[in-house]
Design an enzyme around this catalytic site. Structure first.
Site, PDB file in Angstrom:
ATOM      1  N   ASP A 182      -1.361  -6.383   9.440  1.00  0.00           N
ATOM      2  CA  ASP A 182      -2.435  -5.430   9.189  1.00  0.00           C
ATOM      3  C   ASP A 182      -3.567  -6.209   8.544  1.00  0.00           C
ATOM      4  O   ASP A 182      -3.489  -6.577   7.365  1.00  0.00           O
ATOM      5  CB  ASP A 182      -1.912  -4.316   8.254  1.00  0.00           C
ATOM      6  N   LYS A 239     -12.766  -0.705   5.840  1.00  0.00           N
ATOM      7  CA  LYS A 239     -12.892  -1.524   4.631  1.00  0.00           C
ATOM      8  C   LYS A 239     -14.056  -2.490   4.730  1.00  0.00           C
ATOM      9  O   LYS A 239     -14.875  -2.595   3.829  1.00  0.00           O
ATOM     10  CB  LYS A 239     -11.595  -2.306   4.381  1.00  0.00           C
ATOM     11  N   TYR A 256       0.843  -1.198   0.000  1.00  0.00           N
ATOM     12  CA  TYR A 256       0.000   0.000   0.000  1.00  0.00           C
ATOM     13  C   TYR A 256       0.883   1.254   0.000  1.00  0.00           C
ATOM     14  O   TYR A 256       1.695   1.426   0.915  1.00  0.00           O
ATOM     15  CB  TYR A 256      -0.888  -0.057   1.234  1.00  0.00           C
ATOM     16  N   ILE A 276      -6.779  -5.334   8.027  1.00  0.00           N
ATOM     17  CA  ILE A 276      -7.946  -4.483   7.836  1.00  0.00           C
ATOM     18  C   ILE A 276      -8.909  -4.973   6.764  1.00  0.00           C
ATOM     19  O   ILE A 276     -10.041  -4.528   6.694  1.00  0.00           O
ATOM     20  CB  ILE A 276      -7.595  -3.009   7.544  1.00  0.00           C
TER      21      ILE A 276
END
Lengths: 473, 460
Positions: free
Chosen positions: B228, B270, B143, B230
């Site tokens: 992570d 998300k 990202y 998410i």
């Protein structure tokens, strides 16, 4: 290899100070009118609980604001997706209007120069990240809000160098004090990037004079450094002299975008104190410098304001009838409440700095110290917390240079609780402060001194104590 | 005058990832108002299931009106700034996180730290685990926002773990070791590895094998793992999602040292599609990390108003179960639409089972196997064909020609328009220009020809 970072390992977060320890004691044994009448009364929390009724009644009449609706239409999806770090335009407009209104519309603010942050805590840290590199310094007048040690220094690696202010002139900032602080920083090889002041002051509860503001501006101009004015209490200036923002003084001195100093004067604001909404995390940075605005805007990614909250408050603050009424009523109630505290303290033979703003008084208990030392101040503070059951903030936690001063909050508790607190204090002063020079006597015999004798000593001490007249500033 | 951080561009926002956004902002597509505008396919938002949340909110007005059993809790919330978080909300959050992991793991609300979004959570973890100049290893592609979130104010470094399309971008032992050596070469102390699982931009979940490699690596090097997660609620297909928490538990590592060095980041941006509400969190078994992160969360607390509303919503287990199931169904359907549309243009994607995007292979459309060619193609896609997609280089991909395309942030109709534009792009890229014919007729003929020849391409 150390597992965690220095930031996580050491206590440079400053939360071992007595300011936070007092809170912890309170948490263990909180006062409750019914369930725990002997508990500790919280007077260390600068909250404004006096005007919720005004906001609640507005909410009841304006359900759309909380319900994700605008003109009857659902805007849920729009808000749920809104994570633009430029902020909700309607909210920023409402904020700048509100800020101008608090300043009697003597200055106006441009919403494009406003950056929203999750509370003033975030705003202050962000400013330091933008203006100073690790190892550089910012000057702050003492006494100052204990949280600054964490907010401004912890993760930024920046140092605070105090500008010593004393009671001799009502803790006002002087040219000498400014210069001395600057020299002190130089001596320690610290490059000074700016001065940060809180106006109205926490913990003093006073507004800065025009003279002080001029001094500050001349000083930062002369040194080529920044001035951050934390004006989060600007809406709590309930008495004269009226609040003067640094932005107003810039205008006075005809400093505009063409003058260098214009770019270096910045304001921090928040709705936590004036509107009593610390839980909603609404802070703001205001700067005339486009680069600062640009950098701070990107940094606000780390602490944006919930769009749900931005929507609710933009509706609220756009209602000018509400804001006008709120500001006036808030002043009225704060003024009355402060008056009650001052008179309650007076009855206990205790005086305060003459305050005209804030949610607290700066209380002079020097005459109750066993000796003019911080050890004695700590001793007194512990007695007040553990025996009198009042959580108040000792001046040392605010980096005050003179022992014996305490910050006592008045807007975070009901009036009757404040009255009770004053009664406890009066009783404490009456019982304890008659013979401080006596050693070796048992506790009980100490307490068995008659009221009459203790009263005599108390009265005589008061009459000889003319170092600081009541309400002196 | 200003700090180095404010003056330089280490915020990473000059990357093409952000520049594409800017182009879009200048000329955004609108079905009615601006049908020739740029379609935003660079924004990993989940807009597919708002109706479910909206209808829940309509049936449960107390949640928004800040009432509990009809009584206003406005004052209580207005004053609630405790960095330990609203207890009711944290309790619901850990239940929600557990249910997303098939209840194969349980979470303790006292180990959860709330932050204003996962952007804040990631930065906070870096502040807790790394000193200035220390490094974290990240598998590429990653990202683009991480360059800002993990490095900017923390002054930490990122060293890439090279993953390539040769094996579907899986993390290998070799790649991990090479990254570590690379860091050592630069005199960087490695403090940990940060993975995004499910992956952004790949849209794939990590395999058990990868997770075990990661755990072994962290044990050997005595470093941290930040996972992570998410996108954990966006897994719409098999293989099912395996959290780092599950992998550790399976190996009975609860009492091992590495247990205290694994941390999870989560967010509601998300899965629930609520990026505007700024709800992120850190989960850690390490008390010192929880303690430090809690204090640091002061710089980015979640609004009490939002904590309350969401605690009410997540309390409704029937709602959350239905939401998760329906959300996943819709994501899968939408992903298929994108994959088919791309296939129709002769473009393949990495086979994915999660996320809000596809990792698209446009290498065959490059003029040369270089990042310059990728940039040229990207500019064409954005400016001439009106699609803001994210070039692999902005995600630090080591191979040119890959792009991330989002599918869940637009309507079906808009996605179809996007697919038509992609087809037009492909024609213009592969077939040489011809003069004398009107462009549209030429394109139509060529398009038919292209479709026929690409139909035989095997799906990936």
């Amino acid at each position: 290899m150390r597992m965690l970072s220095r930031n996580a390992t050491f206590n440079s977060h400053g939360q071992d100070s007595s300011y936070f320890l007092g809170w912890q004691e309170y948490e263990k044994n909180p006062y409750h009118e019914v369930h725990n009448t002997n508990g500790i009364i919280q007077m260390g929390l600068a909250e404004n609980q006096l005007c919720f009724d005004l906001l609640e009644s507005w909410l009841a009449k304006n359900p759309e604001a909380a319900a994700f609706k605008k003109n009857g239409e659902s805007i849920f999806a729009e808000l749920a997706l809104f994570q633009d770090y430029h902020g909700l335009p309607a909210f920023k407009k409402a904020m700048v209007d509100f800020m101008a209104e608090i300043r009697g519309n003597k200055v106006t603010f441009d919403p494009n120069h406003l950056v929203l942050t999750a509370g003033a805590t975030s705003a202050n840290e962000t400013f330091i990240f933008c203006l100073a590199d690790p190892g550089e310094a910012v000057l702050i007048p003492t006494p100052y809000y204990p949280g600054f040690d964490r907010d401004l220094k912890w993760r930024t690696g920046v140092e605070i160098v105090p500008i010593h202010c004393t009671n001799s002139n009502g803790f006002q900032i002087t040219e000498t004090a400014l210069e001395e602080a600057y020299q002190e920083a130089e001596k320690c090889n610290l490059r000074v990037k700016g001065v940060l002041v809180t106006n109205p002051s926490n913990p003093l509860g006073t507004t800065m004079t025009r003279n002080e503001l001029y001094l500050l501006l001349s000083f930062v101009e002369d040194k080529g450094i920044h001035l951050i004015s934390d004006e989060i209490y600007s809406g709590t200036a309930f008495s004269s002299p009226s609040f003067i923002s640094v932005m107003e003084v810039l205008k006075d001195r005809n400093c505009d975008e063409n003058s260098e100093v214009w770019q270096r004067v910045h304001v921090v604001y928040s709705l936590s104190k004036d509107l009593g909404l610390p839980g909603f995390r609404v802070g703001a940075i205001y700067s005339n410098d486009d680069m600062v605005v640009a950098a701070a805007t990107k940094m606000s990614s780390f602490g944006l304001v919930s769009s749900q909250t931005q929507h609710l408050l933009s509706a609220m603050l756009s209602d000018k009838k509400l804001t006008k009424n709120y500001i006036a009523e808030n002043h009225k109630r704060l003024k009355q409440r402060q008056k009650n505290l001052v008179s309650g303290l007076q009855k206990a033979g205790i005086s305060c700095l003459n305050g005209n703003a804030g949610l607290f008084c700066w209380v002079d208990m020097r005459h109750l110290l066993r000796s003019n030392t911080f050890e004695a101040e700590m001793e007194l503070w512990k007695k007040i917390v553990y025996e009198v059951h009042l959580n108040i903030s000792p001046g040392s936690s605010c980096h005050c240079t003179e022992p014996g001063w305490f910050r006592v909050c008045f807007a975070n508790l009901p009036e009757r609780t404040l009255d009770l607190a004053m009664q406890r204090l009066k009783a404490f002063v009456g019982e304890y402060y008659n013979v401080p020079e006596v050693n070796g006597r048992s506790q009980s015999s100490h307490l068995s001194h008659s009221r009459g004798q203790s009263l005599t000593k108390w009265v005589s001490r008061l009459s000889f104590d003319d170092r600081c007249p009541i309400h002196g500033r | 005058m200003l700090s180095k951080k404010a003056s330089c561009d280490s915020h990473g926002q000059d990357s093409s990832y952000f520049l594409g956004w800017q182009e879009y902002e200048k000329n955004p597509y609108d079905q009615v108002q601006n049908p020739n505008g740029i379609i935003q396919m660079g924004l990993a938002e989940n807009q597919l299931s708002f109706d479910l949340i909206e209808s829940w909110l309509a049936s449960n007005p107390d949640a928004l009106e800040l009432k509990r059993n009809g009584e206003s809790v406005f004052k209580e919330l207005a004053l609630f700034q405790d960095y330990n978080g609203f207890p009711a909300f944290k309790n619901e959050m850990v239940d929600f996180m557990a249910s997303m992991r098939g209840n194969k793991v349980k979470f303790d609300p006292n180990k959860l730290v709330l932050t204003a979004g996962s952007t804040s959570a990631n930065e906070t973890l870096m502040f807790c685990l790394a000193d200035r100049g220390d490094a974290f290893l990240l598998p590429i592609p990653y990202y683009p926002g991480f360059d800002r979130d993990l490095k900017w104010r923390t002054e930490a470094e990122i060293v890439p773990i090279k993953c390539t399309s040769a094996n579907g971008y899986k993390i290998t032992e070799t790649a991990l070791e090479e990254a570590y050596q690379q860091a050592q070469k630069f005199n960087l102390k490695v403090k940990g590895v940060l993975v995004t699982n499910p992956s952004n931009p790949l849209g794939t979940t990590m395999t058990r094998l990868e997770l075990n490699h990661l755990i072994d690596f962290a044990i050997e090097k005595e470093i941290h793992i930040i996972s992570d997660e998410i996108y954990s609620g966006t897994v719409f297909n098999s293989p099912s999602f395996v959290s780092i928490a599950e992998a550790l538990t399976e190996r009975n590592l609860e009492d091992a040292e590495v247990w205290n060095r694994c941390h999870i980041v989560y967010s509601l941006s998300k899965d629930l599609g609520l990026p505007g509400f700024r709800v992120g969190m850190i989960y850690s078994n390490n008390q010192a990390v929880v303690s430090a992160a809690t204090k640091m969360s002061s710089f980015g607390l979640v609004s009490a108003q939002t904590q309350y509303t969401l605690s009410q919503m997540l309390k409704d287990k029937k709602f959350t179960a239905n939401y998760m199931e329906e959300n996943q169904k819709r994501l899968e359907r939408r992903k298929e639409m994108l994959v088919c549309g791309l296939k129709g243009a002769g473009i393949r994607c990495l086979e994915s089972n999660a996320g809000l995007f596809c990792w698209v292979d446009m290498r065959h459309l490059l003029q040369s196997n270089t990042f310059e060619a990728e940039k040229k193609l990207w500019k064409k896609v954005v400016c001439e064909f009106g699609l803001n997609i994210s070039p692999g280089s902005s995600c630090h991909c080591s191979e040119p020609g890959w792009f991330r395309m989002c599918f869940a942030n637009m309507s079906e109709e808009t996605l179809m328009v996007a697919m038509q534009r992609i087809k037009a792009l492909v024609e213009s890229t592969i077939v040489p220009q011809q003069t004398g014919l009107s462009k549209s007729r030429w394109l139509k003929n060529k398009w038919v020809f292209q479709l026929a020849s690409y139909e035989q391409e095997p799906d990936r």
